[in-house]
Design a protein around this motif. Structure first.
Motif, PDB file in Angstrom:
ATOM      1  N   PHE A 103      91.399  12.501  37.981  1.00  0.00           N
ATOM      2  CA  PHE A 103      90.324  12.974  37.720  1.00  0.00           C
ATOM      3  C   PHE A 103      88.833  12.622  38.361  1.00  0.00           C
ATOM      4  CE2 PHE A 103      92.195  14.834  33.909  1.00  0.00           C
ATOM      5  CZ  PHE A 103      92.032  16.174  34.049  1.00  0.00           C
ATOM      6  N   SER A 104      88.346  12.818  38.889  1.00  0.00           N
ATOM      7  CA  SER A 104      87.196  12.012  39.799  1.00  0.00           C
ATOM      8  C   SER A 104      85.860  12.080  39.168  1.00  0.00           C
ATOM      9  CB  SER A 104      86.646  12.502  41.312  1.00  0.00           C
ATOM     10  OG  SER A 104      88.271  11.958  42.132  1.00  0.00           O
ATOM     11  N   ALA A 105      84.968  11.450  39.263  1.00  0.00           N
ATOM     12  CA  ALA A 105      83.614  11.869  38.432  1.00  0.00           C
ATOM     13  C   ALA A 105      82.753  10.833  39.242  1.00  0.00           C
ATOM     14  CB  ALA A 105      83.135  11.209  37.200  1.00  0.00           C
ATOM     15  N   PHE A 106      81.407  12.557  39.614  1.00  0.00           N
ATOM     16  CA  PHE A 106      80.441  11.790  40.113  1.00  0.00           C
ATOM     17  C   PHE A 106      79.246  11.427  39.860  1.00  0.00           C
ATOM     18  CE2 PHE A 106      83.400  13.648  43.704  1.00  0.00           C
ATOM     19  CZ  PHE A 106      83.383  11.851  44.784  1.00  0.00           C
ATOM     20  N   PHE A 107      78.493  10.204  39.609  1.00  0.00           N
ATOM     21  CA  PHE A 107      76.582  10.187  38.615  1.00  0.00           C
ATOM     22  C   PHE A 107      76.750   9.830  40.166  1.00  0.00           C
ATOM     23  CE2 PHE A 107      80.482   8.654  36.037  1.00  0.00           C
ATOM     24  CZ  PHE A 107      79.896   9.147  34.884  1.00  0.00           C
TER      25      PHE A 107
END
Length: 384
Positions: A103-107
């Protein structure tokens, strides 16, 4: 900090470069004044999970699952919601007997956002494999990155994001409409710093700006979203068909905050023109305002669109303590608009302004707790 004479709010480019929630860990920071937003987000989790249940799963575990929070700000709320999304999607993969992907999370937020404070709040990555991450309490199970930029333009490569999440951000406009600050225009917002109670021309200018901005937002996301992805959006909304009645936003910015600006004018600390050149770039749409843009765009299917009662933006320990309520309102207002105020009139006058907000709110504390309620537009969208 900008000199007192510099009107930064008029300029679209300057606004984009400096608009942010108040950073750091101070008393009036967003980190310490966003508990209400967290509670409102928690109350909508069932709606978020419905949206996530509609996301298409890819059994190929070698393709990362990408989540993006647009308008993430700098508190723990965004981290908590990313955790909810990734844990829910992990369970869905496991229920289908698929190996969960990485999983990748971009803020993402404007460049002036306090990303440093945000990333200091992030727990460490959990391990070298997904299994180790999921087994590690207090660790995160995703790769994290910051993406500075306006969500009214492209932020990500085409077809790269599975889930877009945005809460309490889309009511912020890309700019104050030019005609609202033009003395020659019928929409000139003379005597006011917000559109609550303004004339119809002023309100329609704000409404048009909101719909133009939302159309740009949807156009960008339609390119960036993977086929089978979903988008969950929450923004301030209103129940009235009248755009001059901004509901909770109107009570927050159009009453004690407005009166505090008038106090500065009456005390000779600023000119009336200085006040009139400051307008809060916020618009709370109706369901119709929102739906009209989505349908005209044509890129998205509306899976759910409703007005949700979020509750009060004030979280206080002692509801009978009028001083605490006044202090909470002033801090809440400052955490959201303080950066704009500081840039427009300077830090010293900003202190005076919010002192007036606090004293006025304290004197009307009971009415504030009873009437200050936020409604939100909640939208679940997928590609058409």
């Amino acid at each position: 900090m900008a000199p007192i004479g510099d009107n930064v709010v008029v300029s679209n480019m300057k606004l984009e470069r400096m608009l942010s929630m108040k950073g750091g860990n101070g008393e009036a920071s967003y980190v310490n004044n966003s508990q209400a937003q967290g509670l409102h987000a928690q109350s909508m989790l069932h709606l978020l999970r419905e949206t996530l249940d509609g996301v298409q799963l890819n059994p190929a575990a070698d393709i990362p699952f990408v989540v993006a929070d647009l308008g993430c700000s700098c508190g723990t709320n965004t981290i908590n919601m990313i955790d909810v999304i990734i844990k829910h999607m992990t369970k869905r993969y496991e229920a289908m007997s698929y190996n969960p992907p990485e999983f990748s999370a971009f803020f993402s937020d404007l460049p002036s956002n306090d990303f440093n404070t945000l990333f200091q709040l992030l727990p460490p990555y959990g391990g070298s494999s997904m299994e180790e991450c999921l087994a590690s309490d207090g660790h995160r199970s995703y790769f994290a990155a910051g993406v500075p930029g306006s969500f009214y333009r492209r932020l990500f490569p085409a077809k790269s994001v599975d889930v877009f999440y945005s809460a309490f951000s889309l009511h912020w406009l890309s700019q104050v409409p030019d005609i609202v600050l033009d003395k020659r225009s019928a929409a000139y917002n003379k005597g006011r710093i917000f559109i609550h109670g303004a004339n119809e021309c002023t309100a329609n200018a704000y409404r048009n700006q909101f719909q133009t901005d939302l159309a740009m937002f949807l156009r960008s996301r339609s390119i960036e979203m993977k086929r089978g992805g979903s988008m969950f959006l929450v923004c301030l909304g209103r129940t009235s068909v009248d755009p001059t009645d901004q509901g909770g936003a109107g009570l927050l910015f159009g009453t004690h905050f407005q009166d505090a600006w008038d106090d500065l004018v009456q005390e000779g600390l600023i000119t009336s023109e200085k006040r009139d050149n400051f307008n809060i770039p916020v618009f709370a749409p109706s369901l119709h305002d929102f739906k009209e843009v989505v349908e005209a765009n044509g890129s998205f299917i509306i899976n759910k669109l409703e007005v949700f009662r979020g509750g009060s933006p004030l979280v206080v320990s002692h509801p009978d303590d009028t001083a605490e309520i006044g202090h909470a309102l002033a801090n809440s207002c400052r955490s959201i608009s303080g950066v704009l105020v500081d840039a427009h009139i300077g830090g010293q006058l900003s202190d005076v302004l919010f002192s007036h907000v606090e004293s006025r709110a304290t004197s009307q504390a009971k009415e504030l707790l009873e009437k200050l309620q936020f409604f939100h537009i909640v939208a679940s969208l997928s590609l058409a």
